[in-house]
Scaffold this active site. Structure first.
Site, mmCIF file in Angstrom:
data_model
loop_
_atom_site.group_PDB
_atom_site.id
_atom_site.type_symbol
_atom_site.label_atom_id
_atom_site.label_comp_id
_atom_site.label_asym_id
_atom_site.label_seq_id
_atom_site.Cartn_x
_atom_site.Cartn_y
_atom_site.Cartn_z
ATOM 1 N N ASN A 111 0.828 -1.288 0.027
ATOM 2 C CA ASN A 111 -0.008 0.119 -0.189
ATOM 3 C C ASN A 111 0.798 1.227 -0.047
ATOM 4 O O ASN A 111 2.246 1.180 -0.072
ATOM 5 C CB ASN A 111 -0.904 0.039 1.129
ATOM 6 C CG ASN A 111 -2.318 0.731 0.961
ATOM 7 O OD1 ASN A 111 -2.326 1.600 0.188
ATOM 8 N ND2 ASN A 111 -3.443 0.224 1.350
ATOM 9 N N HIS A 169 24.426 2.447 11.036
ATOM 10 C CA HIS A 169 25.461 3.123 11.143
ATOM 11 C C HIS A 169 26.186 2.610 12.237
ATOM 12 O O HIS A 169 25.788 2.066 13.545
ATOM 13 C CB HIS A 169 25.249 4.693 11.273
ATOM 14 C CG HIS A 169 24.662 5.149 10.123
ATOM 15 N ND1 HIS A 169 25.033 5.408 9.076
ATOM 16 C CD2 HIS A 169 23.276 5.394 9.879
ATOM 17 C CE1 HIS A 169 24.326 5.791 8.007
ATOM 18 N NE2 HIS A 169 23.098 6.056 8.840
ATOM 19 N N LYS A 189 14.349 -8.350 15.560
ATOM 20 C CA LYS A 189 14.947 -9.615 15.633
ATOM 21 C C LYS A 189 14.118 -10.585 14.914
ATOM 22 O O LYS A 189 13.027 -10.200 14.456
ATOM 23 C CB LYS A 189 14.952 -10.291 17.325
ATOM 24 C CG LYS A 189 15.748 -9.325 18.271
ATOM 25 C CD LYS A 189 15.554 -10.012 19.589
ATOM 26 C CE LYS A 189 16.652 -9.192 20.495
ATOM 27 N NZ LYS A 189 16.173 -8.761 21.692
ATOM 28 N N LYS A 248 0.962 -14.011 19.989
ATOM 29 C CA LYS A 248 0.094 -15.162 19.682
ATOM 30 C C LYS A 248 0.860 -15.827 18.640
ATOM 31 O O LYS A 248 1.426 -15.532 17.813
ATOM 32 C CB LYS A 248 -1.199 -14.439 19.136
ATOM 33 C CG LYS A 248 -2.154 -15.401 18.861
ATOM 34 C CD LYS A 248 -3.514 -14.572 18.618
ATOM 35 C CE LYS A 248 -4.745 -15.778 18.546
ATOM 36 N NZ LYS A 248 -5.824 -15.177 18.245
#
Length: 186
Positions: free
Chosen positions: A85, A115, A166, A183
């Protein structure tokens, strides 16, 4: 590391200087293509898909709403049925790979670049980049941010506003800053 270009360093995940003339030219080319894409006549939008196909390294089929921006384009690969989108930004100094059936909500940012924490190196303009891999059937919610080096498993859902720093397991819903599994999806 003699005779290795800044582009080769970038693509190998080494420290590199994005101010290198060759990399500046590559970014300028991608920005021009993004500009053409973003200004494409709404009545002829199917033609804009050709711009994306020429920009991405591989494109199994993409529909992207304007405005879209990327740094290089040649480090982006998408599978079949890719939809993004409005307002997608991909900073693709390293590969960004999307599987099949990926949906991206408005205002998402995906960045392979970072950086150094060391201020001396950072002030010299050094960057590094790590690839991002997004699996099949992934839905990324509005305003989410995907950071360097992340792998997102198949069927994952990234909630609106999440910051993913992560790896995300398959079949999970993640939310928050930083994103955490909230969940397991069946």
């Amino acid at each position: 590391m003699n005779d290795i270009t800044e582009k080769q360093k970038m693509l190998q995940g080494l420290e590199y200087f994005p101010s290198d003339k060759s990399l500046q030219q590559d970014r300028a080319k991608a920005k021009k293509l993004c500009q053409q894409f973003n200004q494409f006549d709404i009545d002829a939008r199917k033609g804009s898909r050709k711009i994306i196909q020429s920009l991405f390294s591989e494109c199994g089929g993409a529909w992207i709403e304007p405005n879209f921006y990327c740094d290089y384009g040649y480090n982006i690969s998408c599978g079949k049925n890719f939809y993004a989108n409005h307002g997608l930004v991909i900073l693709d100094a390293a590969m960004v790979t999307f599987g099949n059936d990926v949906m991206i909500a408005p205002g998402v940012m995906i960045s392979t670049s970072t950086h150094p924490l060391n201020p001396v190196k950072r002030n010299k303009g050094i960057e590094t980049a790590k690839p991002i891999n997004i699996g099949n059937n992934v839905w990324i919610g509005m305003g989410a941010k995907i950071l360097e080096g992340v792998n997102i498993g198949d069927n994952a859902v990234i909630a609106a506003g999440a910051v993913v720093n992560k790896d995300i397991p398959t079949n999970t819903l993640v939310a928050g800053v930083p994103a955490k599994v909230i969940k397991v999806l069946s």
